[in-house]
Design a protein around this motif. Sequence first.
Motif, PDB file in Angstrom:
ATOM      1  N   GLY A  46      32.976  48.745  34.901  1.00 61.42           N
ATOM      2  CA  GLY A  46      33.823  48.065  34.279  1.00 61.42           C
ATOM      3  C   GLY A  46      34.755  47.251  35.811  1.00 61.42           C
ATOM      4  O   GLY A  46      34.066  46.384  36.442  1.00 61.42           O
ATOM      5  N   ASP A  47      36.124  48.181  36.363  1.00 62.02           N
ATOM      6  CA  ASP A  47      36.511  47.570  37.693  1.00 62.02           C
ATOM      7  C   ASP A  47      35.617  47.679  38.745  1.00 62.02           C
ATOM      8  O   ASP A  47      35.882  46.051  39.304  1.00 62.02           O
ATOM      9  N   MET A  48      34.446  47.876  39.096  1.00 55.63           N
ATOM     10  CA  MET A  48      34.007  48.316  39.914  1.00 55.63           C
ATOM     11  C   MET A  48      33.491  47.121  39.750  1.00 55.63           C
ATOM     12  O   MET A  48      33.066  46.476  41.362  1.00 55.63           O
ATOM     13  N   LEU A  49      32.127  46.895  38.725  1.00 58.62           N
ATOM     14  CA  LEU A  49      31.245  46.025  38.408  1.00 58.62           C
ATOM     15  C   LEU A  49      32.297  44.593  38.497  1.00 58.62           C
ATOM     16  O   LEU A  49      31.970  43.681  39.528  1.00 58.62           O
ATOM     17  N   ALA A  50      33.799  44.023  37.677  1.00 60.48           N
ATOM     18  CA  ALA A  50      34.036  43.509  38.344  1.00 60.48           C
ATOM     19  C   ALA A  50      33.889  42.780  39.643  1.00 60.48           C
ATOM     20  O   ALA A  50      33.745  40.978  39.830  1.00 60.48           O
ATOM     21  N   ALA A  51      34.295  43.629  40.914  1.00 61.73           N
ATOM     22  CA  ALA A  51      34.590  43.511  41.592  1.00 61.73           C
ATOM     23  C   ALA A  51      33.537  42.967  42.500  1.00 61.73           C
ATOM     24  O   ALA A  51      33.635  41.416  43.483  1.00 61.73           O
ATOM     25  N   VAL A  77      31.494  56.432  35.334  1.00 66.93           N
ATOM     26  CA  VAL A  77      30.450  55.242  34.535  1.00 66.93           C
ATOM     27  C   VAL A  77      31.313  54.237  34.232  1.00 66.93           C
ATOM     28  O   VAL A  77      31.057  53.393  33.799  1.00 66.93           O
ATOM     29  N   ASP A  78      33.106  54.636  33.139  1.00 62.35           N
ATOM     30  CA  ASP A  78      33.999  53.681  32.674  1.00 62.35           C
ATOM     31  C   ASP A  78      34.654  52.808  34.306  1.00 62.35           C
ATOM     32  O   ASP A  78      34.260  51.345  33.648  1.00 62.35           O
ATOM     33  N   LEU A  79      34.276  52.998  35.189  1.00 64.77           N
ATOM     34  CA  LEU A  79      35.392  52.751  36.714  1.00 64.77           C
ATOM     35  C   LEU A  79      33.527  51.823  37.224  1.00 64.77           C
ATOM     36  O   LEU A  79      34.084  50.508  37.363  1.00 64.77           O
ATOM     37  N   VAL A  80      32.672  52.221  37.406  1.00 69.02           N
ATOM     38  CA  VAL A  80      31.764  51.826  37.349  1.00 69.02           C
ATOM     39  C   VAL A  80      30.712  50.041  36.974  1.00 69.02           C
ATOM     40  O   VAL A  80      30.988  48.485  37.191  1.00 69.02           O
TER      41      VAL A  80
END
Length: 420
Positions: A195-200, A190-193
């Motif tokens: 964070g970095d994934m959403l930003a991309a 969830v941190d990845l989703v």
Amino acid sequence: MTSTLLTGIGELWTLDPALDDPARPGGVADGQVVRDAAVVLEDGVIAWTGPAASAPPADDAEDLGGRAVLPGWVDSHTHLVFDGDRAAEFEARMAGQAYAAGGIGVTTEATRSAPTERLRTLTRARIAEATRGGTTCLETKTGYGLTVADELRAARLASLLIEDGELDEATFLGAHLVPAEFAGDADGYVDLVAGDMLAAVAPHVRWIDVFCEEGAFTPEQSERVLRAGAAVGLGLRVHGHQLGRSGGVALAAALGAASVDHLNHLGAADVEALAATAVHPTRAADTPGRLAVQAGPTVATVLPACDLSTRAPLAPARALLDAGAALAIASNCNPGTSFTSSMNFCVATAVLQMHLSLAEAVRAATRGGALALRRSDVGHLGAGARADLHVLDAPAAVHLAYRPGMPLTHAVWRAGQRVV
């Protein structure tokens, strides 16, 4: 500008919002279905509708031979960007094996391995297939990559198809399932989703979605994902209540999501919560962060083909409409639980098995889908709407349910151009 007059229309369903009857919010009002009608298309939009005897002149004309004309279907929930096959899973389910969210991982593995050009070819073929069935406005989601690079690839592909005029809406569904490499660490994923994934992905999509369900994401994890999406301006969507009373309805209503989809398992409080958003919409902009999507009700989106394919209890569409909720019908085209884009089939199922009237089902598959996507330019044939028309090879729309499974799409116009 070139105009085209379509005549010989036995039954024209304009569903013109200007003629809505407030006393029948889920139905079709007097004047929204015209017999012996005509339509004028000009510069990609609807210029005029009415009785054929009153039709104005146009540059070109075509006689539709007494056929019925509807707005093109608006399919507000699909998963078209994938590779792989799950026919064996379907066969096992038909033999009695219960559906569980984990099958998504099979598609994830195949999609990650597919070359980008193959994914593009497969997705375009699925869009064309939907168009041949009368669908003229399509949403699709990412969600079969589940890494930053693979979700970005899917989002870019969808964005390019929108630019090319083949697709209409793209949704980020990184929170589809916890991938194998994060087994035992759902919060880390969830941190990845968020964070970095959403930003991309965010620059390439308009919406963010989450699978709020046992075996996928908890309401608390789902809320983190949705609030992160809202903070960067994305509209909110929720998969919920497919496998049980997951809490997705309450979350979607509280955050002002545009839709919550599936809805096989609802209690009275869930139905009431969705109906309440139709009376007093919760503006998502009132939640932390800003939102670029206009306010409206949280649309209850039912997926009849998926219900049949998973042998789930049919979503209570009748009870939702009777309570005053806004209703949409969508295909949920995906490789695991609903490998069809036939909105004709979904409408027929809603009439035959969900106890909707034909008018309620047609409206849910057109105006309802448009509302779930917060669009006013599609889903109807009022003046100024995008000229998306679905011509049936039948004199009246009731044939969709009267002759279920028959190939009733005769012709399709999208943005004023005949595409079928």
